[in-house]
Scaffold this active site. Structure first.
Site, PDB file in Angstrom:
ATOM      1  CB  CYS A 376      38.812  41.477  43.322  1.00 25.77           C
ATOM      2  SG  CYS A 376      40.196  40.946  43.709  1.00 25.77           S
ATOM      3  CG  HIS A 498      39.790  44.736  40.819  1.00 25.09           C
ATOM      4  ND1 HIS A 498      39.398  45.163  41.993  1.00 25.09           N
ATOM      5  CD2 HIS A 498      41.190  44.003  41.384  1.00 25.09           C
ATOM      6  CE1 HIS A 498      39.674  44.319  42.887  1.00 25.09           C
ATOM      7  NE2 HIS A 498      40.817  43.871  42.954  1.00 25.09           N
ATOM      8  CD  GLU A 500      36.995  47.803  39.632  1.00 22.70           C
ATOM      9  OE1 GLU A 500      36.524  47.129  39.361  1.00 22.70           O
ATOM     10  OE2 GLU A 500      37.847  47.312  41.374  1.00 22.70           O
TER      11      GLU A 500
HETATM   12  N1  GLN Z   1      41.701  39.368  49.526  1.00 23.23           N
HETATM   13  C1  GLN Z   1      41.129  38.621  48.262  1.00 23.23           C
HETATM   14  C2  GLN Z   1      42.540  38.365  47.518  1.00 23.23           C
HETATM   15  O1  GLN Z   1      43.619  38.054  48.416  1.00 23.23           O
HETATM   16  C3  GLN Z   1      41.069  39.239  46.892  1.00 23.23           C
HETATM   17  C4  GLN Z   1      41.944  40.841  46.628  1.00 23.23           C
HETATM   18  C5  GLN Z   1      40.794  41.774  46.132  1.00 23.23           C
HETATM   19  O2  GLN Z   1      39.676  41.242  46.301  1.00 23.23           O
HETATM   20  N2  GLN Z   1      41.628  42.340  45.523  1.00 23.23           N
HETATM   21  O3  GLN Z   1      42.384  36.941  46.732  1.00 23.23           O
END
Ligand code: GLN
Length: 529
Positions: A376, A498, A500
């Site tokens: 992410c 993600h 995970e």
């Molecule tokens: N802050 C980033 C976004 O909003 C990544 C979000 C995250 O890592 N869950 O896109």
């Protein structure tokens, strides 16, 4: 439907979530279909807006629910897919009751905690319990974990609702487990008083535990069990000792040895079938290798990234590799912290703090052929690093972080979003993988479904230049970039999603398998060099 309600006494942090998940596993190993509900007595609607440094990780469900991290434990232990409705909060319950009141559903009645709030709680529990686990298949048993500690003001309406349910259901359809702490004093004696007091607090609320699980540094012997039994009217064989285990996945085994499954099946009037040993084999695999992975984080607490920690463990176990994690402070970490590690992982995150340190770590991984996994924010920062170092746009950054060339920009549908709660791009999305890439080889499939939680994405205006400079976007969702990787590198892979949140001991996540495998190989090559 049978219910197993788990309450906690004495103090928080007893591992009630792991105990609940482990109880479920005992029954799942006996062929029963198990689902789980977590009650969180806070006023937030969900965990999405809560600071993970205070509350721990926000776990994301396939339907996009942003929930308590215990639901992650249930999914990992039980191999099930839960939904938002499986996390009941005071916020959701009150919102629903107040909405009904405004609609006029209560027909002039004075709306009160009893019966209106408690009825709503019972309705929420039943609805979540009967939600299909897979199409056409519902659970036989529903675990209900009541968050907080007995005696908290916030949890009163929930315990009252549970008391009512207990009276309404046939005796064999609900079992109450109370988890307490049995401390050991300096003389090595087990102290039962905290358990006595917390059972007393429970009884004042009209609830009597059927089973007591005592968290303890050591196995609780028969003497202490008899004493607890005498004070609580719980038979000694239903006083179960939950000794600290070396690994959370070993907890079901500890409870198995204590005979918990016999007591549970007897009370619930279920057939006590021979347990399937498959799970125990999976989680007790021996390690033949060991690697050290650096996770670059701005948070001081590890619970923020609990799913990542567990996913590394799942992949490690499948590859007989013990994964040690070195937590590096994103604000201060530099090359010397990275000198002797086998792989670098940059996890998800929000806000500006610590991002330059994370970018430095990514550059180090890319330039020194160290395996890298970005998740992410770790994906977005890998793209930023590549834009700065390889494409040559030095002020490349994310719109989230401030002025500069926005190679990471706000998702178009997010531009007008005002409310913070539940408004990100959340949950399952299908990602298309390009054949002939590392990610395709890992999943062995052209299409995968993974969970998301973000507001920003790779700015389409930069994609062409990034690709020309050698960055491979190997996974996409429509015109949205989901995976990037670098050729001519042992392992440099990052995902906007993600992975995970879908990993479990029995189904380790492919990107994590790839990463741990590459770290192991990296270690062996460095050693033989
Ligand atoms: N802050 C980033 C976004 O909003 C990544 C979000 C995250 O890592 N869950 O896109």
């Amino acid at each position: 439907m049978k219910y197993i309600v788990v309450t906690g006494g004495v103090m928080s942090g007893l591992g009630k979530g792991i105990t609940t998940a482990s109880v479920g596993r005992l029954l799942k190993n006996r062929g029963y279909r198990v689902t789980a509900v977590k009650i969180d007595p806070y006023l937030n609607i969900d965990a999405g807006t809560m600071n993970p440094a205070q509350h721990g990780e926000v776990f994301v469900l396939s339907d996009g629910g942003e929930v308590d991290l215990d639901l992650g434990n249930y999914e990992r232990f039980l191999d099930i897919n839960l939904k938002s409705i499986h996390n009941i909060t005071t916020g959701k319950v009150y919102r629903d009751v107040i909405e009904k009141e405004r609609r006029g559903d209560y027909l002039g009645a004075t709306v009160q905690i009893i019966p209106h709030i408690t009825d709503e709680i019972k309705h929420c529990i039943r609805e979540a319990a009967h939600e299909e686990l897979t199409p056409g298949e519902t659970a036989d048993i529903c675990l209900v974990e009541a968050g907080g500690t007995v005696g908290d003001i916030e949890s009163m309406p929930f315990l009252e609702a549970i008391r009512q349910m207990h009276g309404e259901l046939p005796r064999e359809d609900m079992v109450l487990i109370h988890v307490t702490l049995v401390p050991v004093d300096t003389m090595g004696d087990l102290k039962t008083k905290p358990t006595q007091h917390s059972v007393k607090a429970l009884r004042e609320l009209g609830l009597h535990p059927d089973i007591i699980v005592g968290r303890c540094k050591q196995v609780i012997g028969s003497h202490a069990k008899k004493k607890i039994s005498a004070f609580t009217d719980v038979p000694a064989r239903a006083v179960i000792s939950a000794k600290d285990a070396p690994d959370i996945y070993q907890v079901p085994m500890e409870l198995e040895k204590e005979g918990l499954a016999d007591v549970l099946t007897e009370y619930l009037n279920l057939e006590n079938r021979e347990p399937d040993a498959g799970w125990y084999h999976t989680v007790s695999q021996e390690y033949t290798n060991r690697i050290t992975v650096a996770i670059v984080s701005k948070y001081g607490i590890e619970d923020v990234y609990i799913s990542i920690k567990e996913s590394l463990k799942h992949a490690g176990r499948a590859l007989s590799t013990e994964v040690n994690i070195r937590w590096l402070d994103a604000e201060t970490c530099d090359q010397k912290d990275l000198a002797d590690i086998d792989g670098i992982l940059v996890p998800g995150g929000f806000g500006k703090r610590g991002i330059e340190g994370k970018i430095r770590a990514i550059r180090y991984a890319r330039e020194n052929n160290i395996p890298y996994l970005g998740l992410c924010l770790g994906f977005q920062l890998a793209v930023i690093e590549y834009t700065r170092s390889v494409v040559g746009i030095e002020d490349a950054t994310s719109e989230e972080m401030g002025p500069g060339s926005h190679v990471i920009a706000i998702l178009p549908e997010q531009e007008d979003v005002v409310d913070l709660g539940g408004t990100m791009r959340l949950g399952d999305c299908t990602v298309n993988l390009k054949e002939g890439t590392q990610i395709f080889d890992l999943y062995g499939s052209r299409e995968v479904v993974e969970r998301h939680r973000h507001r920003y994405e790779v700015n389409p205006e930069f994609i062409g230049r990034l690709e020309e400079a050698g960055l491979v976007f190997s996974g996409t969702c429509g015109n949205r970039m989901e995976v990037c990787e670098i050729r001519d590198h042992p392992f440099f892979l990052a995902t906007q999603f993600h992975p995970e949140f879908k990993s479990s001991p029995t189904h380790p996540s492919p990107p994590y398998l790839g990463f741990v495998g590459a770290c192991r190989k990296n270690k062996i090559t460095t050693q033989t060099r």
